[in-house]
Design a protein around this motif. Structure first.
Motif, PDB file in Angstrom:
ATOM      1  N   LEU A 337      -5.724   3.528   0.838  1.00 26.71           N
ATOM      2  CA  LEU A 337      -5.021   4.651   1.450  1.00 26.71           C
ATOM      3  C   LEU A 337      -5.837   5.233   2.603  1.00 26.71           C
ATOM      4  CD1 LEU A 337      -2.859   6.938   1.499  1.00 26.71           C
ATOM      5  CD2 LEU A 337      -4.247   8.088  -0.250  1.00 26.71           C
ATOM      6  N   SER A 338      -7.119   5.478   2.360  1.00 28.04           N
ATOM      7  CA  SER A 338      -7.984   6.048   3.394  1.00 28.04           C
ATOM      8  C   SER A 338      -8.073   5.136   4.609  1.00 28.04           C
ATOM      9  CB  SER A 338      -9.381   6.307   2.817  1.00 28.04           C
ATOM     10  OG  SER A 338     -10.255   6.803   3.807  1.00 28.04           O
ATOM     11  N   ALA A 339      -8.206   3.832   4.368  1.00 22.81           N
ATOM     12  CA  ALA A 339      -8.272   2.875   5.479  1.00 22.81           C
ATOM     13  C   ALA A 339      -6.986   2.893   6.285  1.00 22.81           C
ATOM     14  CB  ALA A 339      -8.541   1.473   4.936  1.00 22.81           C
ATOM     15  N   THR A 340      -5.859   3.029   5.601  1.00 19.35           N
ATOM     16  CA  THR A 340      -4.566   3.068   6.291  1.00 19.35           C
ATOM     17  C   THR A 340      -4.446   4.323   7.144  1.00 19.35           C
ATOM     18  OG1 THR A 340      -3.536   1.796   4.499  1.00 19.35           O
ATOM     19  CG2 THR A 340      -2.071   3.044   5.946  1.00 19.35           C
ATOM     20  N   MET A 341      -4.845   5.463   6.593  1.00 25.02           N
ATOM     21  CA  MET A 341      -4.744   6.708   7.350  1.00 25.02           C
ATOM     22  C   MET A 341      -5.638   6.680   8.598  1.00 25.02           C
ATOM     23  SD  MET A 341      -2.547   8.799   5.883  1.00 25.02           S
ATOM     24  CE  MET A 341      -1.556   7.332   5.751  1.00 25.02           C
ATOM     25  N   LYS A 342      -6.823   6.117   8.465  1.00 27.77           N
ATOM     26  CA  LYS A 342      -7.790   6.163   9.563  1.00 27.77           C
ATOM     27  C   LYS A 342      -7.533   5.132  10.650  1.00 27.77           C
ATOM     28  CE  LYS A 342     -11.661   8.017   6.841  1.00 27.77           C
ATOM     29  NZ  LYS A 342     -13.016   7.739   6.288  1.00 27.77           N
ATOM     30  N   TYR A 343      -7.011   3.948  10.276  1.00 25.33           N
ATOM     31  CA  TYR A 343      -7.011   2.843  11.236  1.00 25.33           C
ATOM     32  C   TYR A 343      -5.661   2.169  11.449  1.00 25.33           C
ATOM     33  CZ  TYR A 343     -12.075   3.170  10.886  1.00 25.33           C
ATOM     34  OH  TYR A 343     -13.371   3.619  10.921  1.00 25.33           O
ATOM     35  N   TYR A 344      -4.593   2.713  10.862  1.00 28.00           N
ATOM     36  CA  TYR A 344      -3.303   2.027  10.994  1.00 28.00           C
ATOM     37  C   TYR A 344      -2.824   1.958  12.446  1.00 28.00           C
ATOM     38  CZ  TYR A 344       1.482   0.599  10.018  1.00 28.00           C
ATOM     39  OH  TYR A 344       2.679  -0.080   9.984  1.00 28.00           O
ATOM     40  N   TYR A 345      -3.285   2.869  13.291  1.00 28.49           N
ATOM     41  CA  TYR A 345      -2.864   2.863  14.689  1.00 28.49           C
ATOM     42  C   TYR A 345      -3.270   1.569  15.408  1.00 28.49           C
ATOM     43  CZ  TYR A 345      -7.693   4.096  15.895  1.00 28.49           C
ATOM     44  OH  TYR A 345      -9.064   4.089  16.039  1.00 28.49           O
ATOM     45  N   ASP A 354      -6.155  -4.940   7.635  1.00 32.65           N
ATOM     46  CA  ASP A 354      -6.224  -5.338   6.234  1.00 32.65           C
ATOM     47  C   ASP A 354      -6.911  -4.207   5.472  1.00 32.65           C
ATOM     48  OD1 ASP A 354      -6.788  -6.372   3.762  1.00 32.65           O
ATOM     49  OD2 ASP A 354      -7.913  -8.114   4.475  1.00 32.65           O
ATOM     50  N   PRO A 355      -6.140  -3.384   4.720  1.00 34.05           N
ATOM     51  CA  PRO A 355      -6.745  -2.270   3.991  1.00 34.05           C
ATOM     52  C   PRO A 355      -7.407  -2.704   2.697  1.00 34.05           C
ATOM     53  CG  PRO A 355      -4.411  -2.303   3.569  1.00 34.05           C
ATOM     54  CD  PRO A 355      -4.688  -3.448   4.508  1.00 34.05           C
ATOM     55  N   ASP A 356      -7.660  -3.978   2.570  1.00 32.41           N
ATOM     56  CA  ASP A 356      -8.163  -4.678   1.397  1.00 32.41           C
ATOM     57  C   ASP A 356      -7.006  -5.026   0.469  1.00 32.41           C
ATOM     58  OD1 ASP A 356     -10.068  -6.106   0.084  1.00 32.41           O
ATOM     59  OD2 ASP A 356     -11.397  -4.441  -0.313  1.00 32.41           O
ATOM     60  N   VAL A 357      -7.319  -5.710  -0.600  1.00 32.83           N
ATOM     61  CA  VAL A 357      -6.295  -6.374  -1.399  1.00 32.83           C
ATOM     62  C   VAL A 357      -5.421  -5.385  -2.164  1.00 32.83           C
ATOM     63  CG1 VAL A 357      -7.770  -8.376  -1.682  1.00 32.83           C
ATOM     64  CG2 VAL A 357      -7.778  -6.575  -3.417  1.00 32.83           C
ATOM     65  N   MET A 358      -4.309  -5.924  -2.668  1.00 29.38           N
ATOM     66  CA  MET A 358      -3.428  -5.182  -3.568  1.00 29.38           C
ATOM     67  C   MET A 358      -3.722  -5.638  -4.992  1.00 29.38           C
ATOM     68  SD  MET A 358       0.738  -5.353  -3.640  1.00 29.38           S
ATOM     69  CE  MET A 358       0.772  -7.137  -3.978  1.00 29.38           C
ATOM     70  N   VAL A 359      -4.078  -4.696  -5.866  1.00 26.37           N
ATOM     71  CA  VAL A 359      -4.341  -4.987  -7.275  1.00 26.37           C
ATOM     72  C   VAL A 359      -3.271  -4.292  -8.109  1.00 26.37           C
ATOM     73  CG1 VAL A 359      -5.942  -4.598  -9.181  1.00 26.37           C
ATOM     74  CG2 VAL A 359      -6.809  -5.322  -6.953  1.00 26.37           C
ATOM     75  N   SER A 374       3.824  -0.340  -2.544  1.00 25.01           N
ATOM     76  CA  SER A 374       4.562   0.386  -1.507  1.00 25.01           C
ATOM     77  C   SER A 374       3.683   0.637  -0.288  1.00 25.01           C
ATOM     78  CB  SER A 374       5.082   1.712  -2.067  1.00 25.01           C
ATOM     79  OG  SER A 374       5.962   1.501  -3.149  1.00 25.01           O
ATOM     80  N   LEU A 375       2.402   0.958  -0.510  1.00 22.59           N
ATOM     81  CA  LEU A 375       1.476   1.121   0.603  1.00 22.59           C
ATOM     82  C   LEU A 375       1.477  -0.130   1.480  1.00 22.59           C
ATOM     83  CD1 LEU A 375      -2.137   2.504   0.516  1.00 22.59           C
ATOM     84  CD2 LEU A 375      -1.703   0.295   1.544  1.00 22.59           C
ATOM     85  N   GLN A 376       1.428  -1.284   0.844  1.00 18.67           N
ATOM     86  CA  GLN A 376       1.392  -2.541   1.592  1.00 18.67           C
ATOM     87  C   GLN A 376       2.744  -2.851   2.227  1.00 18.67           C
ATOM     88  OE1 GLN A 376      -2.651  -3.726   0.640  1.00 18.67           O
ATOM     89  NE2 GLN A 376      -1.178  -4.549   2.069  1.00 18.67           N
ATOM     90  N   GLY A 377       3.809  -2.748   1.424  1.00 23.19           N
ATOM     91  CA  GLY A 377       5.114  -3.176   1.902  1.00 23.19           C
ATOM     92  C   GLY A 377       5.674  -2.325   3.019  1.00 23.19           C
ATOM     93  N   LEU A 378       5.393  -1.024   2.994  1.00 26.86           N
ATOM     94  CA  LEU A 378       5.947  -0.125   4.001  1.00 26.86           C
ATOM     95  C   LEU A 378       5.166  -0.145   5.309  1.00 26.86           C
ATOM     96  CD1 LEU A 378       6.828   2.968   1.782  1.00 26.86           C
ATOM     97  CD2 LEU A 378       8.403   1.263   2.708  1.00 26.86           C
ATOM     98  N   THR A 379       3.917  -0.609   5.280  1.00 25.43           N
ATOM     99  CA  THR A 379       3.102  -0.626   6.500  1.00 25.43           C
ATOM    100  C   THR A 379       3.018  -2.002   7.140  1.00 25.43           C
ATOM    101  OG1 THR A 379       1.073  -0.996   5.215  1.00 25.43           O
ATOM    102  CG2 THR A 379       1.676   1.293   5.689  1.00 25.43           C
ATOM    103  N   GLY A 380       3.316  -3.063   6.388  1.00 20.28           N
ATOM    104  CA  GLY A 380       3.269  -4.406   6.951  1.00 20.28           C
ATOM    105  C   GLY A 380       1.869  -4.909   7.229  1.00 20.28           C
TER     106      GLY A 380
END
Length: 837
Positions: A337-345, A354-359, A374-380
């Motif tokens: 989540l943190s990686a997505t918020m900081k670097y998704y742009y 790659d926010p790291d793997v989905m477990v 959902s984090l993975q699927g909604l952000t692509g």
């Protein structure tokens, strides 16, 4: 693109290649765009700072601040103002260039061995997972099987483990044979390595291209390896070329995850005196090593930078892992989540993030697993699972199926977020079908939450009526005006599809993928004269495929009269306000279908006035409203705030924000039925929030207007690691746990007079670590108080200052000059006090 992917799978026969194309759709069909091209964007938050926006397809929304041109690196704002070199200069991406999607039109999807096996892998376990992946998820778009740390060297941990020329005995049959086995499952093999390091002295002597001291000892012994290549030495490029020629051309690996890259960059910067040709231009030296790797593996091989974010690799790497290592459990989710918020742009513009793997495995609950998916699927973003796949329950396997593959989703918000946003809006334009898929997140593992979504905040006209469909729970939630109050369990996510009401049936959802139509609906059309939908869908064998239709909120509605899908059986389910068809095919492929509608009446129950409205403050601008459940039937309630309809809630409670602390507010609740009819009367309360608050308010019980943390997430009544608030030997029930450098802001509107707290370094940290911070309190931008430098084991420092008349109170934790590592800081018993009404 599908042909190109198959041709990369060397050693497969032509028959197999054709079969692979049949089950995996060409990537270009899924991306559906010519890149690069200008697209609408935001460059800052709007009034709702909880909103995080992504897009899929050609989107037009009034929320856009302007248009970004990725070729020119230029934002043209709506008022005509031009911001040149936006990524390079404003966002600091020095080597910015648009991502080259020619060879990889979509991010990678597949499986990684690390987060189940770590270094305890074997060829046998890799083969078991690859076989399962090929049989169960290949048709859903999973393509890569990536072997992580443990295949190489002669030992575990570091040391001799950093030898890429020696194969661990657990892979004695050969890494080339393993790659061939993975390809035989219809997958592409991937490999992890710390490419710039080496631990084998014989290799170091052979190539004579590593950073050494005059005595021949290593000048750079790090996590990357006992030795590090000298990037100024031409022989180092020969070494890298030889290494990757073996891994790629001889063994057959098609995906490389090169780890520890920021370590490499820092060592090149700091160890120039040990280089053959000393140079201050460490950036060029580093990028040249990447260019050598790229030249050797070619453009059809995926290159992922890892551990930290190696921004110097932009334009060369296909992707970057943007966060730290996840761990099993909800804390691991929060890392992604943190990686997505900081670097998704950066995602799908500079490279694939790659926010790291989905477990998804236990001890995560199904709600937690759905949230991670959902984090993975909604952000692509890059989508790599990392469980022992064949041990997962059918429910968790189905979660995986609903998010593979990663699609061509792009950020609308071209800026990093300092907070973990709870409302994620994926705007989709699929031909004439325009809809939003919302991800609503409760990040708190302990408390229920209610999240309000305003249609206006999402860019729709204020009085729009929206169909709402719950994707994970597979149910239609009605058609409602203005907004929706979503109820969320602890550590969970709701995925709600919303679509504006039309004067006819609308195709509101499909179940194949979280994007609900993008990947599976190949064509669709509504015939208004004959009242039927016809279309073509791509269906996966034996996977029940569902299409859902929602109807206008009128007295005379619709139902499905007949449905056909070539020669396949079709199940029809009619409900009040919506319908569903289900198709099961014994083969994967395209299926034509047709659905014919008929008119039907709907049942309407006369709703009664609700009673027993109560108001509870949960902050300086937020309240929780609760009221008695009605005895007689109802669909839910409409919530009015200061005489204006906010929206619909299905339960007898709502959390309402954006209120004034010191002026009178009015809340009114009316009962509503599914057809939109409201009770003639409502239950009403008038109040001022300040009159509801006690004289002493613990700030840890109040949601701040802003909370940022240099690491992790600010926590209320817990340390940042989730332990009780503790400073030295004293434990507190109340407090805020954070990490330097951090800001926590409250808007007090001048209603409080005294601020009190005790501050200090969190005493829950284990091990012999050093940390030091400075605590500061600001009022309306002015420094009101500052602590001395505080270190671990220091006794707490008490704070008591006057804040009369202060509007904006900011609690700041600063680094004391030695870096922010382990700077875990606590504001204990932190409160504001009113001494006068």
């Amino acid at each position: 693109d599908g042909i190109r992917d198959v041709e990369r799978s060397r050693g497969l026969g032509d028959v197999y290649k054709r079969q692979l194309l049949m089950v995996i759709p060409p990537l270009s069909l899924l991306s559906q765009e010519k890149w690069p091209h200008p697209f609408p964007c935001r460059i800052k938050d709007n009034a709702n700072k909880d909103l995080f926006i992504m897009t899929l397809g050609n989107i037009n929304t009034p929320l856009a601040d302007g248009i970004f041109d990725p070729i020119k690196d230029m934002v043209t704002l709506n008022n005509g103002e031009i911001i040149k070199n936006y990524y390079r200069d404003v966002l600091g991406i020095k080597y910015y260039k648009p991502i080259d999607k020619t060879h990889f039109p979509l991010p990678p999807s597949g499986w990684c061995s690390w987060y189940y096996y770590y270094q305890e892998i074997s060829a046998e376990e890799i083969m078991k997972n690859a076989e399962w992946l090929g049989k169960n998820l290949r048709e859903y778009g999973a393509r890569y099987c990536q072997i992580d740390d443990g295949w190489q060297g002669t030992g575990h941990g570091l040391g001799e483990n950093r030898d890429w020329t020696t194969i661990d005995k657990r892979f004695s049959s050969g890494m080339d044979k393993l790659a061939q086995f993975i390809k035989a499952q219809g997958l592409l093999p991937g490999l992890w390595l710390a490419s710039h390091g080496q631990s084998n002295e014989n290799v170091v002597k052979k190539w004579n291209c590593f950073l050494l001291k005059e005595n021949g000892k290593s000048a750079s012994s790090t996590w990357e390896g006992t030795y590090l290549i000298d990037p100024s030495n031409p022989a180092s490029h020969e070494y890298l070329s030889d290494l990757f020629n073996t891994l790629h051309n001889k063994w057959g690996y098609e995906y490389f995850k090169i780890d520890g890259q920021p370590i490499v960059i820092n060592e090149f910067k700091n160890k120039k005196d040990f280089m053959k040709t000393p140079s201050d231009d460490y950036e060029t030296l580093y990028r040249n090593t990447l260019k050598t790797i790229r030249k050797t593996i070619g453009n059809d091989t995926y290159l992922l930078g890892c551990w930290g974010i190696p921004l110097l690799g932009t334009g060369i790497m296909n992707g970057s892992r943007t966060g730290g290592d996840i761990i099993l459990g909800w804390k691991g989710f929060r890392v992604s989540l943190s990686a997505t918020m900081k670097y998704y742009y950066l995602h799908n513009i500079v490279w694939y993030c790659d926010p790291d793997v989905m477990v998804l495995r236990h001890p995560l609950t199904l709600n937690m697993a759905r949230a991670w998916a959902s984090l993975q699927g909604l952000t692509g973003q890059a989508l790599m699972a990392s469980d022992r796949l064949f041990d997962l329950s059918p429910e968790r396997v189905d979660i995986m199926k609903r998010v593979y593959p990663a699609l061509n989703i792009r950020p609308f918000d071209l800026f990093p977020s300092k907070k973990n946003k709870r409302i994620w809006d994926l705007k989709i334009n699929q031909s004439e079908r325009k809809y939003d898929v919302l991800g609503l997140f409760n990040f708190d593992p302990d408390k229920n939450d209610i999240i309000y979504v305003s249609w206006k905040d999402l860019g729709f006209p204020e009085k729009t009526k929206m169909h709402i469909f719950d994707f994970w729970n597979e149910e239609y939630l009605g058609c409602w005006k203005n907004g929706y109050f979503a109820q969320l369990s602890p550590a969970s996510c709701r995925v709600l599809t919303i679509m504006p009401e039309k004067d006819r049936p609308v195709l509101v959802s499909t179940n194949r993928h979280i994007t609900q139509g993008w990947i599976d609906l190949l064509s669709f059309e509504y015939n208004s004269l004959k009242k039927y939908y016809s279309g073509k869908s791509r269906i996966i064998k034996n996977d029940p495929y569902k299409i859902r239709f929602a109807y206008p909120q009128k007295k005379i509605s619709y139902k499905i009269k007949e449905a056909t899908a070539e020669n396949l059986p079709v199940k029809i389910k009619n409900y009040q306000g919506w319908s569903e068809i289900e198709i099961i095919s014994p083969r994967t492929g395209e299926v034509n279908w047709k659905v014919t509608f008929d008119s039907t009446s709907i049942y309407s129950f006369p709703v009664r006035k609700p009673r027993g409205l109560k108001i509870e403050p949960i902050g300086f601008t937020r309240i929780k409203a609760t009221w008695n459940n009605n005895y007689y039937l109802y669909a839910g309630y409409y919530v009015y705030v200061n005489n204006k309809l906010s929206g619909y809630t299905p339960s007898n409670s709502a959390i309402i924000g954006g209120l004034s602390l010191n002026t009178e507010n009015k809340i009114e609740i009316k009962t509503v039925w599914y057809d939109g009819k409201k009770s003639t009367e409502g239950t009403v309360k008038f109040f001022k929030i300040k009159d509801l608050l006690p004289e002493e308010v613990y700030l840890s019980d109040v949601t701040p207007d802003l909370a940022t943390s240099g690491w992790g997430t600010t926590r209320m009544n817990k340390s940042i690691d989730g332990y009780p608030i503790k400073i030295a030997n004293k434990t507190y029930k109340k407090g805020i746990g954070t990490h330097a450098v951090s800001d926590i802001i409250y808007n007090l509107k001048g209603e409080f007079d005294i601020f009190k707290a005790e501050v200090g370094i969190d005493a829950n940290m284990k091990g012999n670590v050093k940390s030091s911070v400075i605590f500061q309190v600001f009022g309306d931008g002015k420094l009101l108080w500052k602590s001395p430098i505080m270190k671990r084991n220091d006794l707490p420092v008490k704070v008591s200052i006057t804040i009369s008349g202060i509007d904006k109170l900011k609690l700041h934790v600063a680094d004391a000059g030695d870096g922010i590592n382990y700077d875990h800081a606590n504001w204990a018993d932190v409160k504001v006090i009113r001494t006068k009404k």
